[in-house]
Design an enzyme around this catalytic site. Structure first.
Site, short mmCIF file in Angstrom:
data_model
loop_
_atom_site.label_atom_id
_atom_site.label_comp_id
_atom_site.label_asym_id
_atom_site.label_seq_id
_atom_site.Cartn_x
_atom_site.Cartn_y
_atom_site.Cartn_z
NE ARG A 180 68.65 43.28 30.74
CZ ARG A 180 68.60 44.40 30.65
NH1 ARG A 180 67.58 44.94 31.94
NH2 ARG A 180 69.47 45.40 30.33
CG ASP A 237 36.61 42.45 34.67
OD1 ASP A 237 37.53 42.44 34.13
OD2 ASP A 237 36.38 42.07 36.11
N GLY A 256 37.47 37.72 42.34
CA GLY A 256 36.61 37.41 41.44
C GLY A 256 36.37 38.49 40.70
CG ASN A 268 43.89 39.36 36.50
OD1 ASN A 268 43.41 39.14 35.37
ND2 ASN A 268 44.36 40.65 36.95
CG HIS A 271 43.05 34.34 36.80
ND1 HIS A 271 44.43 34.37 37.33
CD2 HIS A 271 42.29 34.03 37.76
CE1 HIS A 271 44.22 34.02 38.53
NE2 HIS A 271 43.37 33.74 38.75
CG HIS A 287 43.32 32.11 46.08
ND1 HIS A 287 43.04 30.73 45.74
CD2 HIS A 287 42.92 32.63 44.97
CE1 HIS A 287 42.50 30.50 44.72
NE2 HIS A 287 42.37 31.87 43.98
CG LEU A 337 40.63 43.34 41.35
CD1 LEU A 337 41.23 43.13 39.99
CD2 LEU A 337 39.10 43.97 41.43
CG ASP A 367 37.58 34.63 38.72
OD1 ASP A 367 37.61 33.83 38.94
OD2 ASP A 367 38.54 35.63 39.02
#
Length: 390
Positions: free
Chosen positions: A233, A254, A316, A225, A222, A147, A314, A281
């Protein structure tokens, strides 16, 4: 007056999995886009229209709650009804009969355009279009993934008003947020309006995530991820998802985003009744031979089953739903029935759609897939109409 029997269609010649049980020597009866019944072939009325599946299996249609693109279209780059139609058509080739086109972090104007296109697609009853998934822009910069950090920001009243304008417009709507940029009260407003609010792209720890779950969070985006990991802890977001029975969680299956061993551990550890379900995704290359595409002005490369930014992040996934089902069945040794439920029954439950979709029961939408015994595609049906044939 009852409809004449000739208005009905019976799918015969294959085993039928209704989401719970198998039916042999039986027919799937469809009437007016709905499942009418599953009954023995020997009891069919003689003049009913039949479709011979030619062996294999009939299973519930797949439901994908996180789909960024397909068929060469990416929602962030094309906010139009035709773009949404093309995405739905591309994924129908892989058994997905309902999907949430997903807009990742973008401007308010782009989000508004996507919402308007979604409303039009819903009004036009675009086959396979279920609603929208807004993944951002109210996320954590620390867990941004692919993003664009320049577009990540706190949720404002105008954002809430835009989302509330979608109430009643879609069959389902999902909103991924992070506590870093969204308050508990804002989550409560969206959840009270009936939206699936999901935690994702966040550094939030166990206690914070539990607090948001109590405010109405329904799902986790997801799993594993772009979220705080499970540690001994600090259980983190992953630990919260597995330990909190009310939470459902999407998982990209995947073998790239999550190691198969981690998938198996999560499935064995998940406390219910919330379940882990499959999301693809998927990005625009699905169903095409594209080797690259653009997201927020940045080039995404497609290489060896991976979609990445130039720095290797990564961006998508390059996988479809039937391939995901095959992976969890073959790599994890999951029974085929459970693999199919992860793509149909569980996402339907997460989206409060069990009275419409996710199984082959009388009264539910006639969304189903014909597969070979080896889990290869044969055809896809939405509302009792064939929309794809191999």
């Amino acid at each position: 007056m009852n409809e004449p029997s000739t208005s009905r269609t019976a799918i015969v010649g294959a085993r039928i999995f209704d989401g719970t049980f198998w039916h042999d020597d039986s027919a799937l009866l469809i009437e007016d886009g709905k499942i009418k019944a599953i009954q023995p072939v020997a009891e069919l009325e003689p003049d009913i229209k039949t479709v011979d599946a030619g062996g294999g299996m009939v299973v519930p249609g797949f439901i994908d709650l996180q789909v960024n693109g397909g068929g060469g279209v990416l929602l962030n780059e094309d906010q139009s009804v035709e773009g949404l139609r093309q995405m739905c058509s591309a994924h129908a080739k892989f058994g997905t009969t309902s999907l949430l086109p997903t807009l990742i972090t973008d401007t308010y104007e782009t989000t508004r355009a996507a919402v308007e296109a979604g409303k039009q697609a819903s009004a036009q009853r675009v086959p396979g279009f279920l609603g929208l998934h807004l993944e951002g822009p109210h996320l954590s910069i620390a867990r941004k993934g692919a993003h664009d950090p320049k577009l990540i920001r706190p949720m404002e009243e105008k954002d809430i008003e835009l989302m509330l304008s979608c109430k009643g417009a879609f069959g389902a709507m999902m909103i991924t947020i992070a506590p870093e940029n969204v308050t508990v009260d804002q989550v409560r407003r969206l959840a009270d309006a009936g939206f699936m609010v999901s935690l994702g792209h966040t550094e939030a720890g166990y206690e914070t995530a539990k607090q948001y779950a109590k405010a109405g969070i329904r799902t986790v985006t997801h799993l594993f991820n772009a979220q705080s990991p499970l540690a001994h802890r600090e259980p983190g977001m992953v630990g919260t998802a597995l330990d909190t029975g009310s939470l459902y969680a999407g998982m990209i299956c995947d073998g790239v985003h999550v190691h198969p061993a981690a998938m198996g551990i999560a499935l064995r550890a998940k406390r219910g009744p919330g379940k882990i379900f499959i999301v693809t995704d998927a990005m625009s290359p699905i169903g095409t031979d594209m080797t690259s595409f653009t997201l927020n002005g940045r080039e995404i490369l497609r290489q060896n089953g991976r979609l990445t930014l130039a720095d290797g992040t990564l961006a998508g996934a390059d996988i479809d739903m039937i391939s995901s089902i095959r992976l969890v069945h073959r790599e994890l040794g999951l029974p085929v029935e459970e693999a199919l439920r992860m793509a149909s029954t569980y996402p339907a439950e997460a989206a409060w759609l069990s009275e419409r979709k996710g199984a082959l029961r009388p009264g539910l939408d006639a969304d189903f897939v014909l597969l070979t015994d080896g889990l290869q595609m044969k055809s896809t049906w939405i509302d009792g109409q064939k929309v794809h044939q191999e």
